[in-house]
Design a protein around this motif. Structure first.
Motif, PDB file in Angstrom:
ATOM      1  N   LEU A   1      34.547  28.666  43.455  1.00 40.19           N
ATOM      2  CA  LEU A   1      33.286  29.759  43.509  1.00 40.19           C
ATOM      3  C   LEU A   1      33.469  30.771  42.920  1.00 40.19           C
ATOM      4  O   LEU A   1      32.564  31.529  41.859  1.00 40.19           O
ATOM      5  CB  LEU A   1      32.739  30.412  44.253  1.00 40.19           C
ATOM      6  CG  LEU A   1      31.498  31.441  45.036  1.00 40.19           C
ATOM      7  CD1 LEU A   1      30.129  30.401  45.045  1.00 40.19           C
ATOM      8  CD2 LEU A   1      31.338  31.174  46.341  1.00 40.19           C
ATOM      9  N   VAL A   2      34.300  31.831  43.658  1.00 41.39           N
ATOM     10  CA  VAL A   2      34.997  33.294  42.334  1.00 41.39           C
ATOM     11  C   VAL A   2      34.894  33.056  40.583  1.00 41.39           C
ATOM     12  O   VAL A   2      33.877  33.862  39.981  1.00 41.39           O
ATOM     13  CB  VAL A   2      36.688  34.113  42.588  1.00 41.39           C
ATOM     14  CG1 VAL A   2      36.179  35.560  42.151  1.00 41.39           C
ATOM     15  CG2 VAL A   2      35.952  34.137  44.719  1.00 41.39           C
ATOM     16  N   ALA A   3      35.635  32.744  41.040  1.00 38.16           N
ATOM     17  CA  ALA A   3      35.767  32.052  38.853  1.00 38.16           C
ATOM     18  C   ALA A   3      34.364  31.900  38.518  1.00 38.16           C
ATOM     19  O   ALA A   3      33.968  32.518  37.152  1.00 38.16           O
ATOM     20  CB  ALA A   3      36.943  30.988  38.866  1.00 38.16           C
TER      21      ALA A   3
ATOM     22  N   VAL B   1      37.858  26.294  34.927  1.00 38.69           N
ATOM     23  CA  VAL B   1      38.102  25.217  34.966  1.00 38.69           C
ATOM     24  C   VAL B   1      39.849  25.445  35.577  1.00 38.69           C
ATOM     25  O   VAL B   1      40.046  24.034  36.052  1.00 38.69           O
ATOM     26  CB  VAL B   1      38.917  24.672  32.719  1.00 38.69           C
ATOM     27  CG1 VAL B   1      39.465  23.682  33.255  1.00 38.69           C
ATOM     28  CG2 VAL B   1      37.598  25.208  32.406  1.00 38.69           C
ATOM     29  N   LEU B   2      41.280  25.978  35.605  1.00 40.31           N
ATOM     30  CA  LEU B   2      41.920  25.950  35.946  1.00 40.31           C
ATOM     31  C   LEU B   2      42.414  25.964  37.463  1.00 40.31           C
ATOM     32  O   LEU B   2      42.578  25.378  38.143  1.00 40.31           O
ATOM     33  CB  LEU B   2      43.371  26.777  36.008  1.00 40.31           C
ATOM     34  CG  LEU B   2      43.373  27.260  34.717  1.00 40.31           C
ATOM     35  CD1 LEU B   2      44.316  28.117  34.282  1.00 40.31           C
ATOM     36  CD2 LEU B   2      44.075  25.439  34.151  1.00 40.31           C
ATOM     37  N   ALA B   3      40.799  26.448  38.268  1.00 40.82           N
ATOM     38  CA  ALA B   3      40.588  26.737  39.379  1.00 40.82           C
ATOM     39  C   ALA B   3      40.280  25.741  39.786  1.00 40.82           C
ATOM     40  O   ALA B   3      41.173  24.964  40.863  1.00 40.82           O
ATOM     41  CB  ALA B   3      39.613  27.739  39.843  1.00 40.82           C
ATOM     42  N   ALA B   4      39.601  25.401  39.132  1.00 43.20           N
ATOM     43  CA  ALA B   4      38.455  23.353  39.613  1.00 43.20           C
ATOM     44  C   ALA B   4      39.603  22.454  39.079  1.00 43.20           C
ATOM     45  O   ALA B   4      40.144  21.424  40.372  1.00 43.20           O
ATOM     46  CB  ALA B   4      37.749  23.094  38.394  1.00 43.20           C
ATOM     47  N   LEU B   5      40.815  22.593  38.961  1.00 41.08           N
ATOM     48  CA  LEU B   5      42.111  21.961  38.172  1.00 41.08           C
ATOM     49  C   LEU B   5      42.980  21.851  40.097  1.00 41.08           C
ATOM     50  O   LEU B   5      43.294  20.934  40.241  1.00 41.08           O
ATOM     51  CB  LEU B   5      42.666  21.971  37.416  1.00 41.08           C
ATOM     52  CG  LEU B   5      43.810  20.635  37.103  1.00 41.08           C
ATOM     53  CD1 LEU B   5      43.534  19.848  37.263  1.00 41.08           C
ATOM     54  CD2 LEU B   5      44.762  21.342  35.357  1.00 41.08           C
TER      55      LEU B   5
END
Length: 663
Positions: free
Chosen positions: A90-92, A45-49
């Motif tokens: 992608l990784v997360a 979620v944080l990576a997407a943000l």
């Protein structure tokens, strides 16, 4: 909260989950699964943000010096550009899917807590590599992944295969990491910094004094980590680990790290035309050789392992023609469909109780008993074969389009010869990829053997994850326009020439394989049988009788070579060599293992016969002197008195002689 703070939390959350999982694994096992799943989910979620905030705009940089070094500083730096933020998502996301899938796949495993913690640590290390703006900090994540892979591949340490595979993976990757580390130091010495932005600025201003040497040293580490020829030999054996680990390593971590590293530092490699040609040759050999090897494997996971090696070859091929956008685009789509392929293979293995395609072909009914795996793996295999409109088509065409532009001289940064090498090998591999994908699909799901007992129930979470990954495997390639904007306005649209040519070749590869499979079946069925001859129970028995002229002996057919295998017929005499990975393991043993063991035996001999001789002599001389003196100590007083008088007489005579001589 600032974007850099959010980005810093992305690798920290899985790390905290790993530490908490290890601490609570024994005392509070009920918390293990939430601690395995929730941190990578939050990181996703944080990576997407972070990606939404960065949105493909100018790179976001932040840094603080860790400690004074007296020379080149080491900084805790973040570098968030369009490539980094998308790869982090992608990784997360793949790590979250793997952790969820593992809760069902390994639900009875007594070592699940340590497994889940290591997967989280693995994820944290890869995210550190993705976001890091300093090469020394990147190296920390790089090496942590190496040690995590050692433990995860060796998860089933009771088996000799797992122990051997984990050690082999560790040693082969370390073989590449030694020159890699030297290359990092040489790069910092030339540019005066470990910061990626400063290095790229220095390269742009002509500040790199030894570009070819540095690039080749770095490529050694990339070849080891991303399983490229000739250091790819560890990856097929790494299948001894749990299948979800294979999905994580092959889809979004470790093997992707080398490709991502070259993409991040591509100007360093592009500064040397010779290095790009070497990279192109390495990619071409990797692509074609691994595709041939995949066509000959019987273990479903080894087929997919060689497939990963080949697809990584496509990524390095794109980098060889100086197009990192195409390389990262293929990294993204491959991450989705390869994770799906491995997790679907895990479902098949769970259902059939075997990794063997021959055994699966003789089991029958897998396409109905494991329907979710059947449909989702079909989507993933079509993406792997790069047929439109599946995601692999668009990303592979981006690679081939870049190669075509380089071959005709439209890419100034890449040598023309590199373009032709990549284009030729890429088109040849397209045929082979479709062939082994079709072979896997036919043998896993369309065997006509008698039904054997299979596990009819799969944990629900496993099937749900398969369908979740099927969506990007099908549709992610359609986002090529959006991703091109994120990658600095790069064009990722398919080109007409390579699209038609590669798709046509892929169809040829698939249809020839299917025709070979049908031909074998028809040949066996058409053979006349006597009234007293036993009827064959399976397609494999029919093929054996048709090709050898007699029925197979009693025994487990799953353990014997299957003449109905279309790969065996297509490869002909090459099959035996391809099945053995073209004997590169034997070559490695001859070139590295045996000389190392011989050197160890020589060192042991010298230590024992030379060094220890001095030590033994040092103890023996006092012992001998002591023994000689001990013989004179008889304990007889008369003997002592006699010796004393004799000595005094000798001294007196000597004194007289000296006095007379002086006179």
């Amino acid at each position: 909260m600032t974007t850099t703070t959010l980005a810093a939390l992305v690798p920290v959350l899985p790390l905290l989950g790993a530490l908490a999982g290890l601490a609570l694994g024994r005392v509070a096992p009920g918390f293990v699964r939430p601690l395995a799943v929730l941190p990578p989910l939050a990181a996703t979620v944080l990576a997407a943000l972070v990606a939404a905030r960065q949105h493909g705009g100018p790179a976001i940089n932040a840094a603080t010096e860790l400690t004074p070094t007296g020379s080149v500083p080491v900084e805790l730096a973040l570098h968030l550009d369009g490539f980094a933020v998308v790869v982090a998502v992608l990784v997360a996301a793949v790590a979250t899917c793997v952790q969820l899938y593992s809760t069902g796949y390994l639900r009875e495993d007594p070592r699940y807590p340590s497994y889940a913690a290591l997967v989280s640590l693995f994820t944290s290390a890869m995210l550190l590599v993705v976001y890091s703006g300093d090469l020394m900090v990147l190296l920390v994540g790089w090496e942590v992944m190496g040690i995590c892979s050692y433990f995860l591949v060796g998860h089933y340490w009771e088996t000799p295969e797992a122990r051997s595979a984990s050690l082999k993976a560790f040693l082969v990757t370390k073989l590449g990491d030694v020159p890699f580390l030297i290359g990092l130091f040489a790069l910092a010495a030339d540019t005066g910094s470990f910061r990626i932005t400063r290095i790229l600025d220095a390269v742009g201003n002509g500040g790199l004094d030894h570009p070819t040497l540095i690039a080749l040293l770095l490529l050694a580490g990339v070849a080891g980590k991303s399983a490229q020829f000739p250091l790819h030999i560890w990856l097929p054996d790494a299948m001894a680990g749990p299948t979800p680990v294979s999905a994580l390593i092959h889809a979004a971590t470790m093997v992707a790290a080398g490709v991502y590293f070259v993409a991040r530092l591509l100007p360093v490699f592009a500064a040397s035309a010779a290095a790009l040609v070497v990279l192109a040759v390495m990619a071409a050999v990797t692509m074609a050789g691994s595709a041939l090897a995949a066509l000959a494997q019987d273990d479903i996971k080894r087929v997919l392992a060689y497939s990963t090696i080949g697809q990584l070859g496509y990524m390095t091929a794109a980098l060889a023609v100086a197009d990192r956008s195409a390389a990262v685009f293929h990294l993204l789509t491959h991450g989705a469909f390869k994770a799906l392929l491995f997790l679907a293979a895990g479902a098949l293995i769970h259902a059939a109780g075997t990794n063997s395609l021959t055994a699966m072909a003789r089991t029958g009914a897998l396409r109905t008993r494991a329907a979710d795996a059947y449909w989702t793996m079909t989507v993933a295999l079509l993406a792997l074969a790069a047929l439109p409109p599946f995601s692999g088509f668009f990303s592979k065409e981006a690679v081939l389009g870049a190669a075509e532009r380089a071959a005709v001289g439209h890419t100034e940064a890449a040598p023309v010869v590199a373009g032709w090498i990549v284009l030729t090998a890429g088109l040849a591999t397209a045929v082979l990829t479709a062939a082994y994908a079709t072979r896997l699909w036919l043998r896993a799901f369309h065997g006509q053997g008698a039904e054997r007992p299979v596990h009819s129930s799969q944990p629900l979470v496993m099937n749900v994850i398969l369908w979740v990954l099927a969506a990007p495997s099908l549709a992610l390639g359609l986002a090529y326009g959006v991703l091109g904007d994120w990658f600095g306005g790069a064009s990722l649209a398919p080109t007409l020439t390579t699209s038609v040519l590669a798709t046509g070749l892929a169809l040829v590869g698939g249809l020839v394989t299917y025709g070979t499979w049908r031909h074998t079946t028809a040949l066996a069925a058409a053979r006349p049988r006597g009234p007293l001859e036993p009827q064959p129970e399976s397609e494999a028995e029919m093929a054996t009788e048709a090709l050898t002229g007699h029925a197979p002996e009693d025994g487990d057919l799953a353990e014997r070579p299957d003449p109905a295998d279309p790969g065996r017929l297509l490869l002909g005499p090459l099959h035996r060599h391809a099945a053995a990975g073209f004997h590169l393991d034997a070559a490695a043993r001859a070139l590295f293992v045996r000389p190392t063991l011989a050197a160890a035996r020589l060192a042991a001999f010298l230590d024992r016969e030379v060094v220890d001789t001095y030590a033994r002599a040092g103890a023996a001389v006092p012992r001998l002197l002591g023994a000689a003196v001990r013989k004179s100590q008889t304990g007889n007083a008369q003997t002592y008195l006699t010796v004393l008088l004799a000595g005094a007489l000798v001294l007196a005579v000597a004194a007289v002689l000296v006095t007379a001589a002086g006179a």
